[in-house]
Design a protein around this motif. Structure first.
Motif, PDB file in Angstrom:
ATOM      1  N   THR A  40       0.865  -8.293   3.884  1.00 16.24           N
ATOM      2  CA  THR A  40       1.875  -8.714   2.915  1.00 16.24           C
ATOM      3  C   THR A  40       1.534  -8.234   1.509  1.00 16.24           C
ATOM      4  O   THR A  40       0.374  -7.960   1.188  1.00 16.24           O
ATOM      5  CB  THR A  40       2.000 -10.256   2.867  1.00 16.24           C
ATOM      6  N   LEU A  41       2.560  -8.189   0.681  1.00 10.80           N
ATOM      7  CA  LEU A  41       2.388  -7.831  -0.716  1.00 10.80           C
ATOM      8  C   LEU A  41       1.522  -8.877  -1.419  1.00 10.80           C
ATOM      9  O   LEU A  41       0.691  -8.537  -2.265  1.00 10.80           O
ATOM     10  CB  LEU A  41       3.761  -7.715  -1.386  1.00 10.80           C
ATOM     11  N   LYS A  42       1.668 -10.141  -1.050  1.00 11.74           N
ATOM     12  CA  LYS A  42       0.854 -11.215  -1.661  1.00 11.74           C
ATOM     13  C   LYS A  42      -0.628 -11.017  -1.378  1.00 11.74           C
ATOM     14  O   LYS A  42      -1.465 -11.286  -2.243  1.00 11.74           O
ATOM     15  CB  LYS A  42       1.311 -12.592  -1.188  1.00 11.74           C
ATOM     16  N   GLU A  43      -0.977 -10.537  -0.181  1.00 13.82           N
ATOM     17  CA  GLU A  43      -2.383 -10.253   0.128  1.00 13.82           C
ATOM     18  C   GLU A  43      -2.917  -9.151  -0.779  1.00 13.82           C
ATOM     19  O   GLU A  43      -4.045  -9.246  -1.276  1.00 13.82           O
ATOM     20  CB  GLU A  43      -2.543  -9.831   1.592  1.00 13.82           C
ATOM     21  N   LEU A  44      -2.124  -8.109  -0.979  1.00  9.38           N
ATOM     22  CA  LEU A  44      -2.526  -7.029  -1.886  1.00  9.38           C
ATOM     23  C   LEU A  44      -2.709  -7.568  -3.304  1.00  9.38           C
ATOM     24  O   LEU A  44      -3.699  -7.253  -3.982  1.00  9.38           O
ATOM     25  CB  LEU A  44      -1.487  -5.908  -1.904  1.00  9.38           C
ATOM     26  N   MET A  45      -1.756  -8.400  -3.750  1.00  9.45           N
ATOM     27  CA  MET A  45      -1.816  -8.950  -5.096  1.00  9.45           C
ATOM     28  C   MET A  45      -3.065  -9.816  -5.280  1.00  9.45           C
ATOM     29  O   MET A  45      -3.721  -9.751  -6.320  1.00  9.45           O
ATOM     30  CB  MET A  45      -0.544  -9.759  -5.387  1.00  9.45           C
ATOM     31  N   GLY A 148      -6.745  -0.974   1.074  1.00  8.25           N
ATOM     32  CA  GLY A 148      -6.317  -0.520   2.392  1.00  8.25           C
ATOM     33  C   GLY A 148      -6.198   0.988   2.475  1.00  8.25           C
ATOM     34  O   GLY A 148      -5.329   1.497   3.185  1.00  8.25           O
ATOM     35  N   ALA A 149      -7.045   1.691   1.747  1.00 10.61           N
ATOM     36  CA  ALA A 149      -7.077   3.153   1.692  1.00 10.61           C
ATOM     37  C   ALA A 149      -5.821   3.729   1.058  1.00 10.61           C
ATOM     38  O   ALA A 149      -5.898   4.525   0.146  1.00 10.61           O
ATOM     39  CB  ALA A 149      -7.324   3.780   3.054  1.00 10.61           C
ATOM     40  N   TYR A 150      -4.663   3.328   1.541  1.00  9.95           N
ATOM     41  CA  TYR A 150      -3.398   3.827   0.997  1.00  9.95           C
ATOM     42  C   TYR A 150      -2.319   2.749   1.024  1.00  9.95           C
ATOM     43  O   TYR A 150      -1.238   2.946   0.506  1.00  9.95           O
ATOM     44  CB  TYR A 150      -2.916   5.063   1.763  1.00  9.95           C
ATOM     45  N   GLN A 151      -2.613   1.586   1.608  1.00 11.93           N
ATOM     46  CA  GLN A 151      -1.605   0.528   1.669  1.00 11.93           C
ATOM     47  C   GLN A 151      -1.231   0.016   0.285  1.00 11.93           C
ATOM     48  O   GLN A 151      -0.130  -0.473   0.082  1.00 11.93           O
ATOM     49  CB  GLN A 151      -2.096  -0.632   2.530  1.00 11.93           C
ATOM     50  N   GLY A 152      -2.144   0.126  -0.666  1.00  5.80           N
ATOM     51  CA  GLY A 152      -1.900  -0.341  -2.022  1.00  5.80           C
ATOM     52  C   GLY A 152      -1.313   0.720  -2.932  1.00  5.80           C
ATOM     53  O   GLY A 152      -1.510   0.691  -4.133  1.00  5.80           O
ATOM     54  N   LYS A 153      -0.583   1.666  -2.355  1.00  4.30           N
ATOM     55  CA  LYS A 153       0.016   2.766  -3.121  1.00  4.30           C
ATOM     56  C   LYS A 153       1.522   2.769  -2.894  1.00  4.30           C
ATOM     57  O   LYS A 153       1.993   2.921  -1.768  1.00  4.30           O
ATOM     58  CB  LYS A 153      -0.612   4.089  -2.671  1.00  4.30           C
ATOM     59  N   PHE A 154       2.284   2.611  -3.981  1.00  2.00           N
ATOM     60  CA  PHE A 154       3.742   2.570  -3.924  1.00  2.00           C
ATOM     61  C   PHE A 154       4.289   3.599  -4.911  1.00  2.00           C
ATOM     62  O   PHE A 154       3.954   3.578  -6.088  1.00  2.00           O
ATOM     63  CB  PHE A 154       4.258   1.178  -4.282  1.00  2.00           C
TER      64      PHE A 154
END
Length: 191
Positions: A40-45, A148-154
């Motif tokens: 989830t986005l909240k986990e990244l945040m 997450g290697a690339y999961q945190g890239k938007f």
């Protein structure tokens, strides 16, 4: 090494010919399993030490132990979480990039784009929203790395935000949305 780029590189190389913006560059895709998979986005945040809207100013691809890494200098357009300020230029490292590998006799081979799970590194001149952690490794000092290697890239694509990831590792509660809607989601971040 702390989250050696947040993934365990299995280095199972799969090559496929393709063109990248009218250039004849072979894509080399390395399959990898993420050490931490964000749902989830909240986990990244929550896990990010730095959340910023950035623009890529310049890039350099280096090779460490046979694996290419792209180091991007990015300017912070707006910061949502963390110590860095607007206008600051920081370094972001990613596994992969466009580079010229060496052959057995150290001769230059044809240029390739090395990707992890089919995901390219950031593009020079483009704008992104990044969820970052501090990078620890021998490749570069004082840099950050996407969670997450690339999961945190938007990526900002016109007025839309798209996640730069493969389908299997996509954030489950995220779909392409307007930039303003994405900014509103970031208002929930606790500094």
């Amino acid at each position: 090494m702390k989250q050696f780029l947040s993934l365990l590189v299995l280095l199972t190389l799969i090559g496929c010919n393709s063109s990248l913006e009218n250039k004849d560059i072979e894509e080399v895709n390395s399959s990898a399993e993420l050490i931490k998979d964000y749902a989830t986005l909240k986990e990244l945040m929550k896990d990010a030490v730095l959340i910023s809207n950035v623009k890529v100013l310049s890039q350099e691809t280096i090779v460490h132990e046979g694996v290419p890494f792209t180091i991007s200098e990015v300017e912070i357009i707006k910061n949502y979480k963390g110590k860095e300020k607007k206008g600051k230029i920081i370094k972001v490292i990613e596994t992969g990039g466009i580079y010229t590998p060496k052959g057995k006799s150290e001769e230059d081979l044809d240029k390739v784009e090395y990707q992890i799970n089919g995901v390219s590194t950031m593009e020079n001149g483009e704008e992104y929203y990044l969820f970052l952690e501090e990078f620890v490794g021998p490749q570069v000092d004082g840099a950050y790395i996407p969670l997450g290697a690339y999961q945190g890239k938007f990526k900002v694509n016109k007025n839309k935000i798209t996640q730069e990831t493969d389908y299997e590792n996509k954030i489950k509660d995220f779909t392409e949305i307007d930039v303003e809607e994405f900014k509103n989601k970031l208002k929930d971040v606790n500094n």
